[in-house]
Write a protein that holds these residues in place. Structure first.
Motif, PDB file in Angstrom:
ATOM      1  N   ASN A  54       0.805  -1.219   0.000  1.00  0.00           N
ATOM      2  CA  ASN A  54       0.000   0.000   0.000  1.00  0.00           C
ATOM      3  C   ASN A  54       0.838   1.269   0.000  1.00  0.00           C
ATOM      4  OD1 ASN A  54      -2.134  -1.746   0.153  1.00  0.00           O
ATOM      5  ND2 ASN A  54      -3.138  -0.725   1.872  1.00  0.00           N
ATOM      6  N   VAL A  55       2.002   1.221   0.653  1.00  0.00           N
ATOM      7  CA  VAL A  55       2.817   2.431   0.775  1.00  0.00           C
ATOM      8  C   VAL A  55       3.845   2.542  -0.352  1.00  0.00           C
ATOM      9  CG1 VAL A  55       2.545   2.581   3.265  1.00  0.00           C
ATOM     10  CG2 VAL A  55       4.405   1.222   2.320  1.00  0.00           C
ATOM     11  N   ALA A  56       3.775   1.653  -1.341  1.00  0.00           N
ATOM     12  CA  ALA A  56       4.796   1.628  -2.398  1.00  0.00           C
ATOM     13  C   ALA A  56       4.397   2.409  -3.642  1.00  0.00           C
ATOM     14  CB  ALA A  56       5.101   0.176  -2.786  1.00  0.00           C
ATOM     15  N   GLY A  57       3.223   3.062  -3.625  1.00  0.00           N
ATOM     16  CA  GLY A  57       2.714   3.697  -4.833  1.00  0.00           C
ATOM     17  C   GLY A  57       3.664   4.671  -5.504  1.00  0.00           C
ATOM     18  N   PRO A  58       4.078   5.734  -4.822  1.00  0.00           N
ATOM     19  CA  PRO A  58       4.979   6.692  -5.482  1.00  0.00           C
ATOM     20  C   PRO A  58       6.297   6.061  -5.931  1.00  0.00           C
ATOM     21  CG  PRO A  58       4.006   7.655  -3.511  1.00  0.00           C
ATOM     22  CD  PRO A  58       3.641   6.203  -3.497  1.00  0.00           C
ATOM     23  N   SER A  98      -2.172   5.087 -11.655  1.00  0.00           N
ATOM     24  CA  SER A  98      -3.180   4.713 -10.671  1.00  0.00           C
ATOM     25  C   SER A  98      -3.750   3.322 -10.957  1.00  0.00           C
ATOM     26  CB  SER A  98      -4.306   5.747 -10.666  1.00  0.00           C
ATOM     27  OG  SER A  98      -4.918   5.842 -11.951  1.00  0.00           O
ATOM     28  N   LEU A  99      -3.957   3.024 -12.241  1.00  0.00           N
ATOM     29  CA  LEU A  99      -4.518   1.730 -12.604  1.00  0.00           C
ATOM     30  C   LEU A  99      -3.553   0.599 -12.255  1.00  0.00           C
ATOM     31  CD1 LEU A  99      -6.815   0.169 -13.956  1.00  0.00           C
ATOM     32  CD2 LEU A  99      -5.664   0.534 -16.148  1.00  0.00           C
ATOM     33  N   GLY A 100      -2.272   0.788 -12.558  1.00  0.00           N
ATOM     34  CA  GLY A 100      -1.287  -0.234 -12.241  1.00  0.00           C
ATOM     35  C   GLY A 100      -1.198  -0.497 -10.763  1.00  0.00           C
ATOM     36  N   LEU A 101      -1.261   0.574  -9.950  1.00  0.00           N
ATOM     37  CA  LEU A 101      -1.198   0.405  -8.502  1.00  0.00           C
ATOM     38  C   LEU A 101      -2.400  -0.379  -7.989  1.00  0.00           C
ATOM     39  CD1 LEU A 101       0.199   1.035  -5.826  1.00  0.00           C
ATOM     40  CD2 LEU A 101      -1.044   3.210  -5.764  1.00  0.00           C
ATOM     41  N   ILE A 103       0.326  10.745  -1.782  1.00  0.00           N
ATOM     42  CA  ILE A 103       0.175  11.515  -3.019  1.00  0.00           C
ATOM     43  C   ILE A 103      -0.339  12.921  -2.733  1.00  0.00           C
ATOM     44  CG2 ILE A 103      -0.980  11.596  -5.263  1.00  0.00           C
ATOM     45  CD1 ILE A 103      -1.094   8.556  -5.212  1.00  0.00           C
ATOM     46  N   GLY A 104      -1.306  13.000  -1.808  1.00  0.00           N
ATOM     47  CA  GLY A 104      -1.891  14.306  -1.516  1.00  0.00           C
ATOM     48  C   GLY A 104      -1.004  15.201  -0.679  1.00  0.00           C
ATOM     49  N   LEU A 134       6.747   2.952  -6.886  1.00  0.00           N
ATOM     50  CA  LEU A 134       6.455   2.177  -8.088  1.00  0.00           C
ATOM     51  C   LEU A 134       6.296   3.085  -9.296  1.00  0.00           C
ATOM     52  CD1 LEU A 134       3.939  -0.511  -6.769  1.00  0.00           C
ATOM     53  CD2 LEU A 134       6.181  -0.951  -7.784  1.00  0.00           C
ATOM     54  N   GLU A 135       5.702   4.244  -9.080  1.00  0.00           N
ATOM     55  CA  GLU A 135       5.530   5.186 -10.191  1.00  0.00           C
ATOM     56  C   GLU A 135       6.876   5.675 -10.693  1.00  0.00           C
ATOM     57  OE1 GLU A 135       2.967   9.203 -11.288  1.00  0.00           O
ATOM     58  OE2 GLU A 135       3.051   8.471  -9.231  1.00  0.00           O
ATOM     59  N   ARG A 136       7.784   5.989  -9.776  1.00  0.00           N
ATOM     60  CA  ARG A 136       9.102   6.454 -10.183  1.00  0.00           C
ATOM     61  C   ARG A 136       9.920   5.353 -10.852  1.00  0.00           C
ATOM     62  NH1 ARG A 136       8.655   9.178  -5.165  1.00  0.00           N
ATOM     63  NH2 ARG A 136       9.701   7.430  -4.113  1.00  0.00           N
TER      64      ARG A 136
END
Length: 501
Positions: free
Chosen positions: A40-44, A54-57, A308-309, A46-48
């Motif tokens: 859950n905390v890996a989003g940013p 958002s869909l991939g996450l 993100i926010g 993973l994006e980098r």
């Protein structure tokens, strides 16, 4: 020392190494809990690293729960036929191997594929644990075993985001998000060595038939439901998304019909058909999906809102989940120790009301936020109150739904409930992720959280209505785990063997 893994024989003496078996089962369960929440905390990150949007996450998080839930009942049946030890070792090996594949994935598409495989491995691994404990522990000790299981697994669910944040922020050996999967390797290998040596061999029952047609129907129906929920927002909700969701409903209906026909023909279905003819149980399945869909979805939105926010680091975002986790633990302790036995079904009605109160407090906290000075302290009261309400429900929900079934159906019912819980979580990730990101794309992160709270309120209201159709009293813990009264008092010869998770 004698070989600790001979064929298990019927003896009056308990198996010598049984507590090592318990340790291995707990490790396997914690690995699953960590992998369900640690990402859950890996989003940013993973994006980098992989360019995950958002869909991939959503697929990385929800895909695991999807294949896990869709395969749980089948995994239990395979253990019945081929032996729980064999399936446990196979599942643990596959889970560890797919964790390595996730860690080395070079693209978001392959990471999603490996997460789907990891969930499938979990579906093979997890159903074997409780059966192995029943096979190796005498009846009087099983109650102690389950008393140990609960708090340990609760802790595993709490530490997932915290551990994930620590690993990603620490960036050990420049691994970043990959470390959240690599941590499974030493744990899995150690558990595999211990299990191979100390879990006794016991042949499965080759007369058990595995209903592959039913398994294929349930997997296809789940996929047709979750796929459009994930893709719909990204693609503008084209016609195929609505047709796919409608087809999933037809698929679930065909599964129920096929299970009845399989049983009528004298073959063994995946799910005891009598369960599907019990209105309170089928309504309870809907309650499980609504509740856990809302719970898992709002947990995801909280983490996305922080990272993100408000640009929280992975470590800070992990710690930001602690108020919810602590509140859940408090609510569970109060419900389990005091309320469920004294007020019965009302605990399932008080719980969602407390959650709604927490959501209302959180709504006004979000309205008053100053983005420049925001800290997690600004939303702790609302998040913690919502967690207390969730904990009250979690501690009691299964026992009240299982009170609707007969004693010989408990195992099959438990497996179905656990599967629906996982699938509900996957659906929650898809719905809440889509709702949040629809607003986040415009930079309105608070609005995204507000919309998520509205969806949660709707789900909790529907869940509250469902609770009035459940029995007024729940089953005891012993009854839930299929322990007969004679066994629990030490006068029986063994425990019932059920397909369960």
């Amino acid at each position: 020392m004698c070989d600790p893994s001979p064929t298990l024989e019927e003896t009056t003496e308990p198996y010598r190494w049984r507590w090592l078996i318990l340790a291995v089962m707990i490790v396997a369960e914690i690995m699953d809990l960590l992998d369900a929440s640690i990402v859950n905390v890996a989003g940013p990150d993973l994006e980098r690293s992989l360019g995950a949007g958002s869909l991939g996450l959503q697929w990385v998080i929800g895909g695991y729960a999807l294949t896990l839930g869709a395969g749980l009942v089948l995994g239990g049946r395979l253990g019945d036929r081929y032996g729980r030890r064999r399936m446990f070792l196979l599942g643990l090996t596959a889970f560890t191997a797919t964790s390595l594949l996730c860690a080395v994935a070079p693209s978001i598409e392959l990471l999603i594929a490996f997460r789907l495989l990891q969930g499938t491995a979990g579906a093979l691994l997890l159903p074997q644990g409780l059966g192995l404990l029943r096979e190796n522990f005498p009846g009087p000790e099983l109650t102690k075993v389950f008393a140990i299981f609960g708090p340990v697994l609760g802790l595993g669910g709490i530490i997932g985001p915290v551990l994930g944040g620590f690993l990603i922020e620490g960036d050990f050996f420049d691994l970043g998000w990959r470390s959240v999967f690599l941590i499974n390797l030493p744990i899995g290998i150690a558990a595999l060595i211990v299990a191979a040596k100390f879990v006794p061999k016991k042949a499965g029952d080759r007369t058990v038939r595995v209903d592959m047609t039913g398994a294929a129907l349930i997997v296809a129906s789940c996929a047709m439901l979750v796929l459009p929920l994930n893709q719909g927002q990204e693609n503008g909700w084209p016609l195929w998304t609505w047709l796919s969701m409608a087809a999933s409903v037809i698929g679930f209906a065909l599964f129920a019909l096929q299970q009845r026909r399989t049983a009528a023909a004298g073959r063994e279905p995946l799910v005891t058909p009598a369960l599907l003819r019990k209105p309170a149980f089928t309504v309870g399945l809907g309650g499980i999906a609504l509740f856990f869909g809302g719970l898992i979805g709002t947990q995801l939105v909280l983490t996305l809102f922080l990272q993100i926010g408000h640009h929280f680091t992975p470590g800070d975002a992990g710690l930001g989940n602690l108020p919810l986790a602590v509140g859940t633990a408090i609510g569970g302790a109060v419900s389990g120790a005091f309320l469920a036995d004294k007020i019965g079904r009302k605990v399932l009605q008080i719980g969602p009301l407390v959650q709604l109160a927490g959501a209302a407090v959180l709504w006004f906290e979000l309205d008053g936020l100053d983005a420049a000075s925001f800290s997690i302290r600004d939303i702790v009261p609302g998040v913690a109150v919502a967690g207390i309400g969730a904990g009250m429900v979690i501690a009691a929900l299964f026992s009240f739904i299982l009170a609707t079934v007969d004693d010989d159906e408990i195992g099959s019912a438990s497996g179905v409930l656990s599967a629906v819980q996982a699938i509900g979580g996957s659906i929650g990730v898809a719905i809440f992720g889509s709702v949040f990101f629809a607003q986040a794309k415009t930079g309105d992160f608070t609005g995204g959280f507000h919309h998520a709270l509205i969806v949660q309120a709707c789900l909790l209201t529907a869940f509250l209505a469902i609770t009035f159709l459940l029995p007024k009293k729940g089953r005891s813990d012993d009854e839930q785990h299929g322990i007969t009264t004679e066994t629990a008092t030490g006068s029986g010869s063994g425990t019932k063997q059920h397909l369960t998770v």
